[in-house]
Write a protein that holds these residues in place. Structure first.
Motif, PDB file in Angstrom:
ATOM      1  N   GLU A 164      40.049  44.437  45.523  1.00 24.71           N
ATOM      2  CA  GLU A 164      39.218  43.448  44.847  1.00 24.71           C
ATOM      3  C   GLU A 164      37.764  43.606  45.284  1.00 24.71           C
ATOM      4  N   ASN A 208      35.495  42.539  42.216  1.00 27.14           N
ATOM      5  CA  ASN A 208      35.819  41.347  41.421  1.00 27.14           C
ATOM      6  C   ASN A 208      36.514  40.256  42.219  1.00 27.14           C
ATOM      7  N   ILE A 209      36.078  40.028  43.439  1.00 26.91           N
ATOM      8  CA  ILE A 209      36.759  39.042  44.280  1.00 26.91           C
ATOM      9  C   ILE A 209      36.757  37.646  43.641  1.00 26.91           C
ATOM     10  N   ALA A 252      38.562  38.021  39.987  1.00 28.86           N
ATOM     11  CA  ALA A 252      40.010  38.141  40.165  1.00 28.86           C
ATOM     12  C   ALA A 252      40.649  36.771  40.328  1.00 28.86           C
ATOM     13  N   GLU A 297      29.431  36.917  43.072  1.00 28.74           N
ATOM     14  CA  GLU A 297      30.167  38.081  43.533  1.00 28.74           C
ATOM     15  C   GLU A 297      29.255  39.160  44.103  1.00 28.74           C
ATOM     16  N   VAL A 357      45.884  42.516  49.708  1.00 23.01           N
ATOM     17  CA  VAL A 357      44.878  43.183  48.878  1.00 23.01           C
ATOM     18  C   VAL A 357      43.725  43.633  49.772  1.00 23.01           C
ATOM     19  N   SER A 400      40.026  43.351  50.262  1.00 23.17           N
ATOM     20  CA  SER A 400      39.050  42.368  49.814  1.00 23.17           C
ATOM     21  C   SER A 400      38.146  42.008  50.985  1.00 23.17           C
TER      22      SER A 400
END
Length: 339
Positions: free
Chosen positions: A145, A148-149, A152, A192, A228, A230
């Protein structure tokens, strides 16, 4: 109970016919007993004494992984270097002997995390895991991610909430609160850029409630269903959130407790304090939206009878989270008042 007994007999047969009794040095006759059940897994304790393992059957994926059990196995193998996760011994994703994928991992002796006494141990666990830089092996195995944390989370919440809109099982007030919060988060996803500028990517567990920790001779973080790559704030935000601490307890963390935890965590990781707290402030509304969206989705599933695995404790908790007094406060929560 009869179905569980049949499953235990089937597990014993599987262990014997696949040479796992010898491989795992299990005492004969093999001992198997039910251990725990979550939303997507059933876990059984196999073996006795110093040779005990968790036999885990998977019933679904929260991250739409094509091969959920293999995803979890690969994550655990990579994470072994941290010294804070269970060692995994075996995986079978063929679904020939069972309808579910399965893995076997070491059984860790201890108890769940206690927020009153174990916060600094938790900081140590997170610190050791989040110190590990992401390498090519992790990149090739785990969902990332990086770009696109926030988007998402919005996409995830949109999917979770799809069956919630108009649901007769989720209170109307909760639906309105979630709709407004989703719109606010959607409008602010450009924040982001802050995370991309930092380039601070680590493997996150993303399910860090107290019962996913084992505290014994040391501390471990278990249950790696949906890790994930991130920003590490994803785990820390969730760990400190009221929806997490209240999941299995009646505890809300004080600001003093949170600051002590952050102090130790940052001392171990060496992350920049100001940047990390900024990331925490930006991310937390998205985390709370996700937690409450999942709870709304779960409440709808329980109400409609669509849950394959039923857990009454979880059912009662998500009912609580959807009550007006709770959701009104939770959706506005700021995890830490420090600037």
């Amino acid at each position: 109970m009869e179905e569980q007994a049949q499953l235990i007999t089937k597990i014993k047969h599987y262990l014997t016919t696949h040479g796992l009794v010898e491989r795992l040095q299990l005492a004969v006759p093999v001992t198997v007993r039910f251990l725990a059940q979550g939303e997507y897994n059933q876990n059984f304790l196999i073996g006795t004494g110093s040779h005990q393992y968790v036999f885990r059957l998977n019933y679904g994926s929260q991250i739409n992984a094509k091969n959920q059990i293999r995803y979890e196995y690969n994550a655990l193998k990579w994470l072994e270097r941290s010294g804070c996760t269970p060692r995994v011994c075996y995986v079978d994703d063929r679904k020939q002997d069972f309808n579910q994928g399965l893995l076997i991992m070491e059984f860790l002796h201890g108890r769940p995390l206690d927020y009153r006494t174990d916060m600094l141990t938790a900081a140590q666990i997170f610190g050791q895991i989040h110190q590990l830089p992401v390498d090519a092996a992790a990149e090739g195995t785990l969902i990332a991610e990086k770009d696109n944390i926030l988007r998402a989370r919005v996409a995830e919440c949109q999917q979770l909430l799809q069956p919630v809109w108009g649901s007769k099982y989720v209170p109307d007030h909760a639906q309105h609160v979630l709709e407004r919060a989703l719109d606010t988060c959607r409008q602010n996803v450009d924040q982001e850029a802050f995370f991309k500028d930092q380039q601070l990517w680590r493997v996150n567990n993303t399910e860090v409630n107290s019962h996913n920790f084992i505290i014994g001779k040391q501390g471990w973080l278990i249950d790696w269903e949906k890790p994930v790559i991130s920003h590490p704030v994803q785990d820390i935000s969730q760990f400190l959130a009221s929806t997490t601490t209240l999941w299995r307890t009646d505890i809300r963390l004080t600001q003093e407790t949170k600051r002590a935890f952050i102090d130790k965590y940052l001392a171990i990781t060496g992350f920049n304090r100001r940047d990390f707290l900024t990331a925490l402030r930006i991310y937390h509304p998205y985390l709370m939206l996700r937690a409450l969206s999942w709870s709304a989705m779960a409440l709808d599933e329980y109400g409609s009878g669509e849950k394959a695995l039923q857990n009454q404790e979880i059912y009662h908790k998500v009912q609580q989270y959807m009550q007006a007094d709770f959701i009104d406060q939770a959706i506005k929560e700021q995890v830490l008042d420090e600037k």
